[in-house]
Design a protein around this motif. Sequence first.
Motif, PDB file in Angstrom:
ATOM      1  N   ARG A 234       0.858  -1.184   0.000  1.00 42.17           N
ATOM      2  CA  ARG A 234       0.000   0.000   0.000  1.00 42.17           C
ATOM      3  C   ARG A 234       0.894   1.233   0.000  1.00 42.17           C
ATOM      4  NH1 ARG A 234      -5.233  -1.206   2.333  1.00 42.17           N
ATOM      5  NH2 ARG A 234      -5.384  -3.456   2.669  1.00 42.17           N
ATOM      6  N   GLU A 235       0.581   2.159  -0.880  1.00 39.36           N
ATOM      7  CA  GLU A 235       1.335   3.412  -0.916  1.00 39.36           C
ATOM      8  C   GLU A 235       0.350   4.566  -0.738  1.00 39.36           C
ATOM      9  OE1 GLU A 235       4.755   3.847  -3.261  1.00 39.36           O
ATOM     10  OE2 GLU A 235       4.642   1.836  -4.141  1.00 39.36           O
ATOM     11  N   TYR A 236       0.681   5.459   0.176  1.00 38.08           N
ATOM     12  CA  TYR A 236      -0.190   6.562   0.561  1.00 38.08           C
ATOM     13  C   TYR A 236       0.390   7.865   0.026  1.00 38.08           C
ATOM     14  CZ  TYR A 236      -2.018   3.080   3.856  1.00 38.08           C
ATOM     15  OH  TYR A 236      -2.558   1.946   4.408  1.00 38.08           O
ATOM     16  N   VAL A 237      -0.400   8.571  -0.781  1.00 39.99           N
ATOM     17  CA  VAL A 237       0.098   9.750  -1.492  1.00 39.99           C
ATOM     18  C   VAL A 237      -0.667  10.999  -1.037  1.00 39.99           C
ATOM     19  CG1 VAL A 237       0.476  10.771  -3.780  1.00 39.99           C
ATOM     20  CG2 VAL A 237       0.684   8.288  -3.460  1.00 39.99           C
ATOM     21  N   THR A 238       0.068  12.078  -0.776  1.00 38.85           N
ATOM     22  CA  THR A 238      -0.547  13.340  -0.344  1.00 38.85           C
ATOM     23  C   THR A 238      -1.286  13.998  -1.514  1.00 38.85           C
ATOM     24  OG1 THR A 238       1.317  14.724  -0.994  1.00 38.85           O
ATOM     25  CG2 THR A 238       1.425  13.745   1.207  1.00 38.85           C
ATOM     26  N   PRO A 239      -2.180  14.957  -1.223  1.00 36.66           N
ATOM     27  CA  PRO A 239      -2.826  15.701  -2.320  1.00 36.66           C
ATOM     28  C   PRO A 239      -1.796  16.394  -3.211  1.00 36.66           C
ATOM     29  CG  PRO A 239      -3.983  16.101  -0.248  1.00 36.66           C
ATOM     30  CD  PRO A 239      -2.736  15.345   0.099  1.00 36.66           C
ATOM     31  N   GLY A 240      -0.624  16.705  -2.651  1.00 37.15           N
ATOM     32  CA  GLY A 240       0.421  17.346  -3.441  1.00 37.15           C
ATOM     33  C   GLY A 240       1.254  16.370  -4.254  1.00 37.15           C
ATOM     34  N   GLY A 241       0.946  15.049  -4.124  1.00 43.06           N
ATOM     35  CA  GLY A 241       1.636  14.072  -4.970  1.00 43.06           C
ATOM     36  C   GLY A 241       2.921  13.516  -4.403  1.00 43.06           C
ATOM     37  N   LYS A 242       2.998  13.393  -3.073  1.00 39.90           N
ATOM     38  CA  LYS A 242       4.196  12.793  -2.456  1.00 39.90           C
ATOM     39  C   LYS A 242       3.801  11.535  -1.679  1.00 39.90           C
ATOM     40  CE  LYS A 242       7.703  15.652  -3.305  1.00 39.90           C
ATOM     41  NZ  LYS A 242       8.943  15.185  -3.949  1.00 39.90           N
ATOM     42  N   VAL A 243       4.622  10.505  -1.778  1.00 39.22           N
ATOM     43  CA  VAL A 243       4.354   9.263  -1.061  1.00 39.22           C
ATOM     44  C   VAL A 243       4.808   9.441   0.393  1.00 39.22           C
ATOM     45  CG1 VAL A 243       4.813   6.786  -0.918  1.00 39.22           C
ATOM     46  CG2 VAL A 243       4.674   7.909  -3.166  1.00 39.22           C
ATOM     47  N   PHE A 244       3.817   9.584   1.300  1.00 32.52           N
ATOM     48  CA  PHE A 244       4.188   9.821   2.712  1.00 32.52           C
ATOM     49  C   PHE A 244       4.228   8.543   3.524  1.00 32.52           C
ATOM     50  CE2 PHE A 244       0.083   9.272   4.821  1.00 32.52           C
ATOM     51  CZ  PHE A 244      -0.854   9.528   3.822  1.00 32.52           C
ATOM     52  N   GLY A 245       3.696   7.453   2.978  1.00 28.74           N
ATOM     53  CA  GLY A 245       3.725   6.191   3.721  1.00 28.74           C
ATOM     54  C   GLY A 245       3.611   5.003   2.788  1.00 28.74           C
ATOM     55  N   VAL A 246       4.219   3.883   3.204  1.00 29.97           N
ATOM     56  CA  VAL A 246       4.068   2.620   2.468  1.00 29.97           C
ATOM     57  C   VAL A 246       3.889   1.509   3.500  1.00 29.97           C
ATOM     58  CG1 VAL A 246       5.498   3.379   0.523  1.00 29.97           C
ATOM     59  CG2 VAL A 246       6.552   2.117   2.414  1.00 29.97           C
ATOM     60  N   SER A 247       3.213   0.444   3.093  1.00 24.50           N
ATOM     61  CA  SER A 247       3.129  -0.719   3.976  1.00 24.50           C
ATOM     62  C   SER A 247       3.125  -1.972   3.116  1.00 24.50           C
ATOM     63  CB  SER A 247       1.863  -0.664   4.831  1.00 24.50           C
ATOM     64  OG  SER A 247       0.721  -0.915   4.034  1.00 24.50           O
ATOM     65  N   TRP A 248       3.418  -3.089   3.754  1.00 24.45           N
ATOM     66  CA  TRP A 248       3.401  -4.358   3.023  1.00 24.45           C
ATOM     67  C   TRP A 248       2.896  -5.461   3.949  1.00 24.45           C
ATOM     68  CZ3 TRP A 248       7.747  -1.700   4.544  1.00 24.45           C
ATOM     69  CH2 TRP A 248       8.606  -2.326   5.457  1.00 24.45           C
ATOM     70  N   SER A 249       2.248  -6.467   3.349  1.00 27.07           N
ATOM     71  CA  SER A 249       1.818  -7.639   4.104  1.00 27.07           C
ATOM     72  C   SER A 249       1.725  -8.806   3.139  1.00 27.07           C
ATOM     73  CB  SER A 249       0.461  -7.388   4.769  1.00 27.07           C
ATOM     74  OG  SER A 249      -0.542  -7.202   3.796  1.00 27.07           O
ATOM     75  N   GLY A 250       2.174  -9.968   3.604  1.00 29.90           N
ATOM     76  CA  GLY A 250       2.088 -11.134   2.741  1.00 29.90           C
ATOM     77  C   GLY A 250       3.171 -12.145   3.010  1.00 29.90           C
ATOM     78  N   PRO A 251       3.251 -13.173   2.149  1.00 21.39           N
ATOM     79  CA  PRO A 251       4.168 -14.295   2.405  1.00 21.39           C
ATOM     80  C   PRO A 251       5.644 -13.944   2.257  1.00 21.39           C
ATOM     81  CG  PRO A 251       3.009 -14.600   0.324  1.00 21.39           C
ATOM     82  CD  PRO A 251       2.367 -13.425   1.001  1.00 21.39           C
ATOM     83  N   THR A 252       5.972 -12.899   1.470  1.00 22.91           N
ATOM     84  CA  THR A 252       7.381 -12.530   1.316  1.00 22.91           C
ATOM     85  C   THR A 252       7.554 -11.038   1.611  1.00 22.91           C
ATOM     86  OG1 THR A 252       7.091 -12.094  -1.035  1.00 22.91           O
ATOM     87  CG2 THR A 252       7.865 -14.294  -0.436  1.00 22.91           C
ATOM     88  N   ILE A 253       8.794 -10.656   1.910  1.00 17.61           N
ATOM     89  CA  ILE A 253       9.112  -9.235   2.092  1.00 17.61           C
ATOM     90  C   ILE A 253       9.394  -8.648   0.718  1.00 17.61           C
ATOM     91  CG2 ILE A 253      10.718  -7.589   3.117  1.00 17.61           C
ATOM     92  CD1 ILE A 253      11.262  -9.620   5.301  1.00 17.61           C
ATOM     93  N   PRO A 254       8.703  -7.568   0.328  1.00 20.25           N
ATOM     94  CA  PRO A 254       8.967  -7.006  -1.003  1.00 20.25           C
ATOM     95  C   PRO A 254      10.355  -6.369  -1.077  1.00 20.25           C
ATOM     96  CG  PRO A 254       7.472  -5.587   0.224  1.00 20.25           C
ATOM     97  CD  PRO A 254       7.691  -6.811   1.071  1.00 20.25           C
ATOM     98  N   ASP A 255      10.721  -5.965  -2.279  1.00 22.96           N
ATOM     99  CA  ASP A 255      12.023  -5.338  -2.536  1.00 22.96           C
ATOM    100  C   ASP A 255      12.059  -3.981  -1.825  1.00 22.96           C
ATOM    101  OD1 ASP A 255      14.197  -4.023  -3.587  1.00 22.96           O
ATOM    102  OD2 ASP A 255      13.872  -4.744  -5.627  1.00 22.96           O
ATOM    103  N   LEU A 256      12.658  -3.961  -0.642  1.00 20.88           N
ATOM    104  CA  LEU A 256      12.635  -2.728   0.148  1.00 20.88           C
ATOM    105  C   LEU A 256      13.499  -1.609  -0.424  1.00 20.88           C
ATOM    106  CD1 LEU A 256      12.361  -4.002   3.832  1.00 20.88           C
ATOM    107  CD2 LEU A 256      10.570  -3.295   2.248  1.00 20.88           C
ATOM    108  N   PRO A 257      14.624  -1.880  -1.092  1.00 19.28           N
ATOM    109  CA  PRO A 257      15.319  -0.773  -1.744  1.00 19.28           C
ATOM    110  C   PRO A 257      14.409  -0.054  -2.740  1.00 19.28           C
ATOM    111  CG  PRO A 257      16.742  -2.684  -1.648  1.00 19.28           C
ATOM    112  CD  PRO A 257      15.380  -3.127  -1.166  1.00 19.28           C
ATOM    113  N   GLN A 258      13.570  -0.811  -3.435  1.00 21.70           N
ATOM    114  CA  GLN A 258      12.624  -0.206  -4.370  1.00 21.70           C
ATOM    115  C   GLN A 258      11.565   0.599  -3.617  1.00 21.70           C
ATOM    116  OE1 GLN A 258      12.587  -0.353  -7.740  1.00 21.70           O
ATOM    117  NE2 GLN A 258      10.660   0.795  -7.923  1.00 21.70           N
TER     118      GLN A 258
END
Lengths: 127, 421
Positions: free
Chosen positions: A42-66
Amino acid sequence: MLGGSAESVVNDQLKFQAKRTVVETQEYTLHVISLEDGTLIREYVTPGGKVFGVSWSGPTIPDLPQLLGSYNAEFQNAVHVKNGHRRAAGVHDSDLVVESSGRMRAFYGRAYLNSMLPSGVGQEIVK
Amino acid sequence: MSRRGRLACARGLVFALLMGLAACGGGGGSSSSGGNTTPPVVTTINNVQPVVVDSGPSLNGQPIGANDELFTTVTICVPGTSTCQSIDHVLVDTGSSGLRLLSGNIALTLPFVTDTTNNPIGNCVQFADTSYQWGPLVKVDVKLAGEVASSVPIQIAGAPNFAAVPTSCSAGGIPAQTLLQLGANGILGVGLFRQDCGPACASSSPPAIYFSCSATGCTPTSVALTGQLQNPVWMFPQDNNGLAIVLPQVGAAGAVSVAGSMIFGIGTQSNNGLGSAQAQAANANTGNFTTTFNGVPYTTSYIDSGSSGFFILDSTTTGLPNCASSSDAASFYCPTSPVSFTAITSGRNPNGSGTTVSANIAFSIANGVSLIDSPNTSFNNLGGPAPGVFDWGLPFFFGRTVFIGIESQTSAAGTGPYWAY
């Protein structure tokens, strides 16, 4: 990508070769990226177009550098504990917060930037 | 506890007396049918494996400085032979399934397991702190107490003569493939599941678990259930429906070390009956159940001996301050004095009755810096944050007998996956 533009969310979707749905709210836009193995980002974007938060859930850890972009280095420094095997890790700075937990078949984590939270939005939104 | 020099029956008697149960030979779980007049021969297998919480394996003559980590000694053998070696200080992990050993400790010659195209199979495991282990699958006989699991696929982490780690596995994290990095000589996953990955890896190719490794590189692959890393307990010929971990209680300041037992089987011998323990089913896909805290149910809850603390919720929800990022206890909570809590675990009764079973759990969380900087290693009150998660880590195990009912295996409690305590 945390701290990135709204376009960076599309880049993430391409990188993860995943499906994406968008949920608009008054205070922010939520992008839900569904990976083939069942992991949800999940990626949370401000009205101004900036990603202020991300989250992940599931069987594997996603590519965190990305997903964490330039903030991954600070997270990696913080979790670089030599002794001991821990099942949760985090950074709690005045601005950057990263929290990661879970184990095989069920990982969870989130990251957000206090300085970018839209007005009226608390950190608990990022989950 | 001495593991040698006693007859199995005598050992069974010791535990029978300790647990106030039937005397030697009273268990066994075997039965005869029909009018056979010859009594069945009941062979009592030693099902008690010693475990310890201590300062960990030694590196350059010094203990590595573990806290709240449960260890045991695992014997592995070239399949079908008596060519064996024992490896101490392997982490006992109810949060995963399968045996992973560091390549630096392996003295046996063990050929790689290959797939249908004759490529060796690589396995990746990622941990929440973004560390990972990568290495080939090999097969060994796994010996724990008197139990033997034959020809078990295991992972050799950090094998030098194997393909480089795929980027989807490392994912920017750090390797946990040396003693210094892992703080243990391996991980013995004895969790709720038969395999590490299970059906998802048999029917699809997740990006960072199993790989087919050719000369040109590794690509994600599916692996049949029987070819995956296996929880060795369910592969024992007997005492294979689950296990119990038994640790004594410790004081609020912790203990220098704690010795306990891992007992194989549930209700299969005179020393592993459920007694007063109540069973709660876990989710068959994730192993999670529900913990209710301050009236709020958290469905991402699990019991994990491989977590070196209670990793629960966040500072705002618990009212516990985080330890400073720069401290020895970063990622733990640091209240100035211990704080007591009660939470309620709940799950479906695994006996199929359709009822829900709940348990009130009282616990306390103390200052992480004070605990970790003390000479002690075994704490029932070490805790840290995990957003939205209720992870009952190793502190939960002190003063309890915790039964782990393995998926699809049955006992008097019902069918796994379930916990009972």
